[in-house]
Design a protein around this motif. Sequence first.
Motif, PDB file in Angstrom:
ATOM      1  N   LEU A 291       0.844  -1.210   0.000  1.00 49.59           N
ATOM      2  CA  LEU A 291       0.000   0.000   0.000  1.00 49.59           C
ATOM      3  C   LEU A 291       0.875   1.254   0.000  1.00 49.59           C
ATOM      4  CD1 LEU A 291      -2.922   0.966   0.094  1.00 49.59           C
ATOM      5  CD2 LEU A 291      -2.772   0.993   2.595  1.00 49.59           C
ATOM      6  N   HIS A 292       1.931   1.218   0.812  1.00 55.01           N
ATOM      7  CA  HIS A 292       2.875   2.345   0.842  1.00 55.01           C
ATOM      8  C   HIS A 292       3.473   2.559  -0.553  1.00 55.01           C
ATOM      9  CE1 HIS A 292       6.571   4.532   1.575  1.00 55.01           C
ATOM     10  NE2 HIS A 292       7.243   3.500   1.112  1.00 55.01           N
ATOM     11  N   ALA A 293       3.842   1.459  -1.225  1.00 55.72           N
ATOM     12  CA  ALA A 293       4.450   1.553  -2.563  1.00 55.72           C
ATOM     13  C   ALA A 293       3.460   2.170  -3.547  1.00 55.72           C
ATOM     14  CB  ALA A 293       4.879   0.159  -3.031  1.00 55.72           C
ATOM     15  N   ALA A 294       2.206   1.706  -3.494  1.00 60.26           N
ATOM     16  CA  ALA A 294       1.197   2.232  -4.426  1.00 60.26           C
ATOM     17  C   ALA A 294       0.995   3.727  -4.200  1.00 60.26           C
ATOM     18  CB  ALA A 294      -0.123   1.478  -4.227  1.00 60.26           C
ATOM     19  N   LYS A 295       0.994   4.144  -2.943  1.00 61.37           N
ATOM     20  CA  LYS A 295       0.819   5.574  -2.636  1.00 61.37           C
ATOM     21  C   LYS A 295       2.030   6.369  -3.098  1.00 61.37           C
ATOM     22  CE  LYS A 295      -2.372   5.061   1.225  1.00 61.37           C
ATOM     23  NZ  LYS A 295      -2.551   5.098   2.675  1.00 61.37           N
ATOM     24  N   ALA A 296       3.225   5.837  -2.835  1.00 61.23           N
ATOM     25  CA  ALA A 296       4.447   6.561  -3.225  1.00 61.23           C
ATOM     26  C   ALA A 296       4.527   6.701  -4.742  1.00 61.23           C
ATOM     27  CB  ALA A 296       5.677   5.833  -2.682  1.00 61.23           C
ATOM     28  N   LEU A 297       4.143   5.655  -5.474  1.00 63.94           N
ATOM     29  CA  LEU A 297       4.176   5.722  -6.948  1.00 63.94           C
ATOM     30  C   LEU A 297       3.157   6.731  -7.471  1.00 63.94           C
ATOM     31  CD1 LEU A 297       4.635   1.915  -7.583  1.00 63.94           C
ATOM     32  CD2 LEU A 297       6.182   3.698  -8.445  1.00 63.94           C
ATOM     33  N   THR A 298       2.015   6.818  -6.785  1.00 67.00           N
ATOM     34  CA  THR A 298       0.975   7.774  -7.202  1.00 67.00           C
ATOM     35  C   THR A 298       1.448   9.212  -6.977  1.00 67.00           C
ATOM     36  OG1 THR A 298      -0.667   6.129  -6.543  1.00 67.00           O
ATOM     37  CG2 THR A 298      -1.471   8.362  -6.935  1.00 67.00           C
ATOM     38  N   VAL A 299       2.033   9.460  -5.808  1.00 71.60           N
ATOM     39  CA  VAL A 299       2.527  10.814  -5.521  1.00 71.60           C
ATOM     40  C   VAL A 299       3.663  11.166  -6.493  1.00 71.60           C
ATOM     41  CG1 VAL A 299       3.654  12.283  -3.795  1.00 71.60           C
ATOM     42  CG2 VAL A 299       1.769  10.784  -3.117  1.00 71.60           C
ATOM     43  N   PHE A 300       4.528  10.207  -6.784  1.00 70.03           N
ATOM     44  CA  PHE A 300       5.625  10.437  -7.741  1.00 70.03           C
ATOM     45  C   PHE A 300       5.049  10.849  -9.099  1.00 70.03           C
ATOM     46  CE2 PHE A 300       8.908   9.272 -10.776  1.00 70.03           C
ATOM     47  CZ  PHE A 300      10.078   9.668 -10.136  1.00 70.03           C
ATOM     48  N   HIS A 301       4.016  10.136  -9.526  1.00 66.42           N
ATOM     49  CA  HIS A 301       3.365  10.469 -10.801  1.00 66.42           C
ATOM     50  C   HIS A 301       2.799  11.891 -10.764  1.00 66.42           C
ATOM     51  CE1 HIS A 301       0.824  10.177 -14.335  1.00 66.42           C
ATOM     52  NE2 HIS A 301      -0.225  10.485 -13.595  1.00 66.42           N
ATOM     53  N   MET A 302       2.193  12.248  -9.638  1.00 62.32           N
ATOM     54  CA  MET A 302       1.613  13.591  -9.537  1.00 62.32           C
ATOM     55  C   MET A 302       2.700  14.668  -9.492  1.00 62.32           C
ATOM     56  SD  MET A 302      -1.555  13.434  -9.958  1.00 62.32           S
ATOM     57  CE  MET A 302      -1.671  15.212  -9.744  1.00 62.32           C
ATOM     58  N   LEU A 303       3.869  14.340  -8.915  1.00 59.76           N
ATOM     59  CA  LEU A 303       4.989  15.292  -8.961  1.00 59.76           C
ATOM     60  C   LEU A 303       5.401  15.520 -10.412  1.00 59.76           C
ATOM     61  CD1 LEU A 303       7.220  13.997  -6.018  1.00 59.76           C
ATOM     62  CD2 LEU A 303       6.189  16.268  -6.179  1.00 59.76           C
ATOM     63  N   GLU A 304       5.279  14.481 -11.216  1.00 64.60           N
ATOM     64  CA  GLU A 304       5.662  14.590 -12.622  1.00 64.60           C
ATOM     65  C   GLU A 304       4.643  15.406 -13.412  1.00 64.60           C
ATOM     66  OE1 GLU A 304       6.116  10.862 -14.648  1.00 64.60           O
ATOM     67  OE2 GLU A 304       6.302  11.861 -16.577  1.00 64.60           O
ATOM     68  N   VAL A 305       3.354  15.057 -13.275  1.00 63.80           N
ATOM     69  CA  VAL A 305       2.347  15.738 -14.113  1.00 63.80           C
ATOM     70  C   VAL A 305       1.838  17.030 -13.461  1.00 63.80           C
ATOM     71  CG1 VAL A 305       1.632  13.603 -15.250  1.00 63.80           C
ATOM     72  CG2 VAL A 305       0.368  14.376 -13.243  1.00 63.80           C
ATOM     73  N   ARG A 306       2.086  17.195 -12.160  1.00 71.51           N
ATOM     74  CA  ARG A 306       1.720  18.375 -11.359  1.00 71.51           C
ATOM     75  C   ARG A 306       0.226  18.519 -11.122  1.00 71.51           C
ATOM     76  NH1 ARG A 306       6.323  21.370 -10.798  1.00 71.51           N
ATOM     77  NH2 ARG A 306       5.205  23.194 -10.031  1.00 71.51           N
ATOM     78  N   GLN A 307      -0.582  18.367 -12.164  1.00 75.89           N
ATOM     79  CA  GLN A 307      -2.029  18.542 -12.000  1.00 75.89           C
ATOM     80  C   GLN A 307      -2.752  17.540 -12.867  1.00 75.89           C
ATOM     81  OE1 GLN A 307      -4.097  22.191 -12.958  1.00 75.89           O
ATOM     82  NE2 GLN A 307      -3.579  22.976 -10.928  1.00 75.89           N
ATOM     83  N   SER A 308      -3.892  17.081 -12.369  1.00 77.39           N
ATOM     84  CA  SER A 308      -4.616  16.077 -13.131  1.00 77.39           C
ATOM     85  C   SER A 308      -6.066  16.124 -12.654  1.00 77.39           C
ATOM     86  CB  SER A 308      -3.963  14.717 -12.815  1.00 77.39           C
ATOM     87  OG  SER A 308      -4.773  13.672 -13.208  1.00 77.39           O
TER      88      SER A 308
END
Length: 312
Positions: A238-255
């Motif tokens: 669960l921690h990994a899934a959350k960290a990957l999601t936040v990483f993605h949002m750091l990349e795209v910034r807004q979605s």
Amino acid sequence: MNQPPLLPSSITVLERGWLSSNNVLLHGTTPDEGAVLVDTGYASHFEQTLVLVAAALRSTEAVRFVANTHLHSDHCGGNRAISERYRCPILIPPGDFTAIESWDESALSYRLTGQQCERFSPTGKLQPGHVLQQAGREWQIHSAPGHDPHSVILFEPESATLISADALWERGFGIVFPELDGANAFAEVSATLDIIENLRPRVVIPGHGAPFQDVPGALSSARERLNYFQREPTRHALHAAKALTVFHMLEVRQSSAAELIAWLQATPILISTWQRFFSAESLGEWTAQLLQDLVRTGALRQDSSTISVRGS
Ligand SMILES: [Zn+2]
């Protein structure tokens, strides 16, 4: 009384953040010798990496070669830009050499994690058991599997400086990726922490965050976290899934929430994590809950239907 400097003057750490890993410059004794650059940040940050590295090089110094601790997108995304700018070789851990050389998407992490990395050509290997010579110092290359099966860490015994990549941070360590694929890698994390302890570093330059000296404190919090994950592998997933999601949002910034949910449901590593650990719920329920938790705990911000990273 003057405090001794944290790092030898021959080292510059460009502390970046989470989307881009830190970049470490090991300067030459003279500008002619050139500097070694350890890790190059994320692909979309390459322009900033070029500017920061150019500003940190001393007088006429150039980058002699790039050395990657491991080949996650946040550590080697600037490889192509740096190697083109300085016409310099790229040395990587041997376990990844063939996959990188042929850019085998099925063996590399970029497509699986939904992350980007510009293709680059490696020219040499950082062979564990060997040393990197730089500025009259010998940087030992050690294997550091766990977070990534092929990762290496670099240790210079004279100053007792360790470049620990994502094997040890001041608080914890990186996602144990092989565990998400069903491999047993927590024991490797533990063995790597033992290796670090035995090296007795005076200062650690982590892959993310500031250099630190309380190595016993970092090791004990890493071991505590590891024990918790070993008891509760679902918590790690669960921690990994959350960290990957936040990483993605750091990349795209807004979605939009819908776009983010669509990304979650199309990213192979998240699908396999759901299948392995959370398939009692539907993929739709699980991803909706994941997003809700990230917003509830403040990791992500939701304004009407727009999602962004807190503080960005
Ligand atoms: Zn990593």
